[in-house]
Structures are given as C-alpha cells and as structure tokens.
Design a protein around this motif. Structure first.
Motif, PDB file in Angstrom:
ATOM      1  N   ASP A  44       0.752  18.688  16.289  1.00  0.00           N
ATOM      2  CA  ASP A  44      -0.119  19.749  15.768  1.00  0.00           C
ATOM      3  C   ASP A  44      -0.179  19.767  14.243  1.00  0.00           C
ATOM      4  O   ASP A  44      -1.180  20.171  13.669  1.00  0.00           O
ATOM      5  CB  ASP A  44       0.362  21.116  16.260  1.00  0.00           C
ATOM      6  N   TYR A  45       0.884  19.340  13.593  1.00  0.00           N
ATOM      7  CA  TYR A  45       0.947  19.364  12.130  1.00  0.00           C
ATOM      8  C   TYR A  45       0.525  18.027  11.497  1.00  0.00           C
ATOM      9  O   TYR A  45       0.597  17.853  10.291  1.00  0.00           O
ATOM     10  CB  TYR A  45       2.361  19.738  11.655  1.00  0.00           C
ATOM     11  N   GLU A  46       0.075  17.064  12.302  1.00  0.00           N
ATOM     12  CA  GLU A  46      -0.334  15.751  11.809  1.00  0.00           C
ATOM     13  C   GLU A  46      -1.849  15.572  11.915  1.00  0.00           C
ATOM     14  O   GLU A  46      -2.506  16.230  12.714  1.00  0.00           O
ATOM     15  CB  GLU A  46       0.350  14.637  12.608  1.00  0.00           C
ATOM     16  N   ARG A  47      -2.367  14.638  11.134  1.00  0.00           N
ATOM     17  CA  ARG A  47      -3.782  14.281  11.170  1.00  0.00           C
ATOM     18  C   ARG A  47      -3.903  12.767  11.077  1.00  0.00           C
ATOM     19  O   ARG A  47      -3.091  12.117  10.423  1.00  0.00           O
ATOM     20  CB  ARG A  47      -4.547  14.893   9.987  1.00  0.00           C
ATOM     21  N   ILE A  48      -4.911  12.213  11.716  1.00  0.00           N
ATOM     22  CA  ILE A  48      -5.259  10.806  11.537  1.00  0.00           C
ATOM     23  C   ILE A  48      -6.209  10.762  10.345  1.00  0.00           C
ATOM     24  O   ILE A  48      -7.287  11.356  10.389  1.00  0.00           O
ATOM     25  CB  ILE A  48      -5.941  10.218  12.783  1.00  0.00           C
ATOM     26  N   VAL A  49      -5.770  10.087   9.299  1.00  0.00           N
ATOM     27  CA  VAL A  49      -6.552  10.030   8.069  1.00  0.00           C
ATOM     28  C   VAL A  49      -7.024   8.597   7.858  1.00  0.00           C
ATOM     29  O   VAL A  49      -6.239   7.656   7.948  1.00  0.00           O
ATOM     30  CB  VAL A  49      -5.720  10.493   6.859  1.00  0.00           C
ATOM     31  N   VAL A  50      -8.296   8.434   7.571  1.00  0.00           N
ATOM     32  CA  VAL A  50      -8.886   7.115   7.384  1.00  0.00           C
ATOM     33  C   VAL A  50      -9.184   6.910   5.902  1.00  0.00           C
ATOM     34  O   VAL A  50      -9.719   7.802   5.235  1.00  0.00           O
ATOM     35  CB  VAL A  50     -10.188   6.986   8.212  1.00  0.00           C
ATOM     36  N   ILE A  51      -8.798   5.717   5.426  1.00  0.00           N
ATOM     37  CA  ILE A  51      -9.141   5.315   4.062  1.00  0.00           C
ATOM     38  C   ILE A  51      -9.934   4.024   4.147  1.00  0.00           C
ATOM     39  O   ILE A  51      -9.925   3.346   5.178  1.00  0.00           O
ATOM     40  CB  ILE A  51      -7.883   5.125   3.187  1.00  0.00           C
ATOM     41  N   THR A  52     -10.594   3.666   3.090  1.00  0.00           N
ATOM     42  CA  THR A  52     -11.383   2.438   3.095  1.00  0.00           C
ATOM     43  C   THR A  52     -10.468   1.220   3.024  1.00  0.00           C
ATOM     44  O   THR A  52      -9.332   1.291   2.544  1.00  0.00           O
ATOM     45  CB  THR A  52     -12.349   2.393   1.895  1.00  0.00           C
ATOM     46  N   ARG A  53     -10.953   0.124   3.509  1.00  0.00           N
ATOM     47  CA  ARG A  53     -10.219  -1.147   3.417  1.00  0.00           C
ATOM     48  C   ARG A  53      -9.933  -1.484   1.957  1.00  0.00           C
ATOM     49  O   ARG A  53      -8.839  -1.921   1.608  1.00  0.00           O
ATOM     50  CB  ARG A  53     -11.032  -2.254   4.092  1.00  0.00           C
ATOM     51  N   ASP A  54     -10.913  -1.257   1.112  1.00  0.00           N
ATOM     52  CA  ASP A  54     -10.769  -1.543  -0.320  1.00  0.00           C
ATOM     53  C   ASP A  54      -9.604  -0.760  -0.927  1.00  0.00           C
ATOM     54  O   ASP A  54      -8.827  -1.292  -1.719  1.00  0.00           O
ATOM     55  CB  ASP A  54     -12.085  -1.209  -1.034  1.00  0.00           C
ATOM     56  N   THR A  55      -9.456   0.505  -0.529  1.00  0.00           N
ATOM     57  CA  THR A  55      -8.355   1.322  -1.031  1.00  0.00           C
ATOM     58  C   THR A  55      -7.018   0.704  -0.645  1.00  0.00           C
ATOM     59  O   THR A  55      -6.110   0.578  -1.473  1.00  0.00           O
ATOM     60  CB  THR A  55      -8.455   2.755  -0.474  1.00  0.00           C
ATOM     61  N   MET A  56      -6.866   0.299   0.610  1.00  0.00           N
ATOM     62  CA  MET A  56      -5.604  -0.292   1.069  1.00  0.00           C
ATOM     63  C   MET A  56      -5.347  -1.633   0.402  1.00  0.00           C
ATOM     64  O   MET A  56      -4.218  -1.928  -0.009  1.00  0.00           O
ATOM     65  CB  MET A  56      -5.612  -0.449   2.590  1.00  0.00           C
ATOM     66  N   LEU A  57      -6.365  -2.458   0.271  1.00  0.00           N
ATOM     67  CA  LEU A  57      -6.169  -3.773  -0.349  1.00  0.00           C
ATOM     68  C   LEU A  57      -5.763  -3.641  -1.812  1.00  0.00           C
ATOM     69  O   LEU A  57      -4.921  -4.401  -2.296  1.00  0.00           O
ATOM     70  CB  LEU A  57      -7.430  -4.626  -0.203  1.00  0.00           C
ATOM     71  N   HIS A  58      -6.326  -2.673  -2.521  1.00  0.00           N
ATOM     72  CA  HIS A  58      -5.935  -2.453  -3.911  1.00  0.00           C
ATOM     73  C   HIS A  58      -4.510  -1.915  -4.006  1.00  0.00           C
ATOM     74  O   HIS A  58      -3.814  -2.168  -4.995  1.00  0.00           O
ATOM     75  CB  HIS A  58      -6.904  -1.485  -4.601  1.00  0.00           C
ATOM     76  N   ALA A  59      -4.060  -1.183  -3.004  1.00  0.00           N
ATOM     77  CA  ALA A  59      -2.704  -0.622  -3.006  1.00  0.00           C
ATOM     78  C   ALA A  59      -1.652  -1.640  -2.580  1.00  0.00           C
ATOM     79  O   ALA A  59      -0.472  -1.477  -2.889  1.00  0.00           O
ATOM     80  CB  ALA A  59      -2.639   0.591  -2.083  1.00  0.00           C
ATOM     81  N   LYS A  60      -2.059  -2.684  -1.897  1.00  0.00           N
ATOM     82  CA  LYS A  60      -1.128  -3.646  -1.320  1.00  0.00           C
ATOM     83  C   LYS A  60      -0.125  -4.167  -2.344  1.00  0.00           C
ATOM     84  O   LYS A  60       1.071  -4.272  -2.049  1.00  0.00           O
ATOM     85  CB  LYS A  60      -1.906  -4.802  -0.706  1.00  0.00           C
ATOM     86  N   ARG A  61      -0.549  -4.469  -3.536  1.00  0.00           N
ATOM     87  CA  ARG A  61       0.345  -5.032  -4.551  1.00  0.00           C
ATOM     88  C   ARG A  61       1.458  -4.045  -4.960  1.00  0.00           C
ATOM     89  O   ARG A  61       2.500  -4.465  -5.451  1.00  0.00           O
ATOM     90  CB  ARG A  61      -0.448  -5.463  -5.778  1.00  0.00           C
ATOM     91  N   ASP A  62       1.234  -2.759  -4.757  1.00  0.00           N
ATOM     92  CA  ASP A  62       2.192  -1.743  -5.166  1.00  0.00           C
ATOM     93  C   ASP A  62       3.069  -1.233  -4.020  1.00  0.00           C
ATOM     94  O   ASP A  62       3.964  -0.433  -4.250  1.00  0.00           O
ATOM     95  CB  ASP A  62       1.462  -0.547  -5.784  1.00  0.00           C
ATOM     96  N   ILE A  63       2.821  -1.697  -2.805  1.00  0.00           N
ATOM     97  CA  ILE A  63       3.607  -1.238  -1.658  1.00  0.00           C
ATOM     98  C   ILE A  63       4.899  -2.040  -1.617  1.00  0.00           C
ATOM     99  O   ILE A  63       4.877  -3.271  -1.551  1.00  0.00           O
ATOM    100  CB  ILE A  63       2.825  -1.373  -0.351  1.00  0.00           C
ATOM    101  N   PRO A  64       6.044  -1.355  -1.671  1.00  0.00           N
ATOM    102  CA  PRO A  64       7.317  -2.077  -1.685  1.00  0.00           C
ATOM    103  C   PRO A  64       7.570  -2.818  -0.363  1.00  0.00           C
ATOM    104  O   PRO A  64       7.107  -2.386   0.698  1.00  0.00           O
ATOM    105  CB  PRO A  64       8.349  -0.986  -1.901  1.00  0.00           C
ATOM    106  N   ASP A  65       8.295  -3.912  -0.436  1.00  0.00           N
ATOM    107  CA  ASP A  65       8.645  -4.683   0.758  1.00  0.00           C
ATOM    108  C   ASP A  65       9.719  -3.988   1.584  1.00  0.00           C
ATOM    109  O   ASP A  65       9.829  -4.208   2.772  1.00  0.00           O
ATOM    110  CB  ASP A  65       9.138  -6.077   0.374  1.00  0.00           C
ATOM    111  N   ALA A  66      10.534  -3.201   0.948  1.00  0.00           N
ATOM    112  CA  ALA A  66      11.609  -2.514   1.673  1.00  0.00           C
ATOM    113  C   ALA A  66      11.810  -1.116   1.121  1.00  0.00           C
ATOM    114  O   ALA A  66      11.356  -0.763   0.093  1.00  0.00           O
ATOM    115  CB  ALA A  66      12.898  -3.282   1.570  1.00  0.00           C
TER     116      ALA A  66
END
Length: 81
Positions: free
Chosen positions: A59-81
């Motif tokens: 009840d307290y969660e939502r499925i949130v959609v972002i663009t592919r471009d947003t995720m691809l630009h963020a990929k370099r900053d997402i830590p491996d661990a």
C-alpha cells in the motif's frame, strides 16, 4: 539509521538530457543512507496487474517509470556494490 537526505544525483541533470522543463522530469538520487530515490511517472494502476507472480506492491509503494535515457545516464554513477 541516517535521515533520508539526498546525497547526490545519479547521471545527468534533466536539462543536460535535453529537457527544457528541468523541474518536471525523471531523475535518480542516492540518499545519504545508501538507498535510492526516483522521480518518475506513477504507473502503479497500469502495471501492477502485469507483475510476475512473485512480485507485489504494498500500500505504501508505487511502480514508478523513468525513461531509458534517464537510466542510461545514471548507469555510470550506480555503484557496483
């Protein structure tokens, strides 16, 4: 546990990704406590019935959609661990 404070943006700003309305675009942030916050379009009503059988939305969660471009630009900053 630390407070939920935004520590940094992951990826480019919406403006750098081509948006001319920076205040209303998808974005991804890392919080000071290590969690992530996502600004996107709430698609819970449209997608919850299509989740796999072993997934669900509380009840307290939502499925949130972002663009592919947003995720691809963020990929370099997402830590491996």
């Amino acid at each position: 546990m630390e407070r939920s404070v935004i520590a940094r943006r992951l990826g480019s700003t919406p403006y750098q990704r081509g948006s001319r309305q920076e205040f209303s675009c998808p974005d991804i942030f890392e919080l000071a406590d290590g969690r992530f916050a996502v600004i996107g379009t709430d698609m819970t009503a449209e997608l919850s019935a299509h989740l796999p059988p072993d997934a669900g939305v509380a009840d307290y969660e939502r499925i949130v959609v972002i663009t592919r471009d947003t995720m691809l630009h963020a990929k370099r900053d997402i830590p491996d661990a």
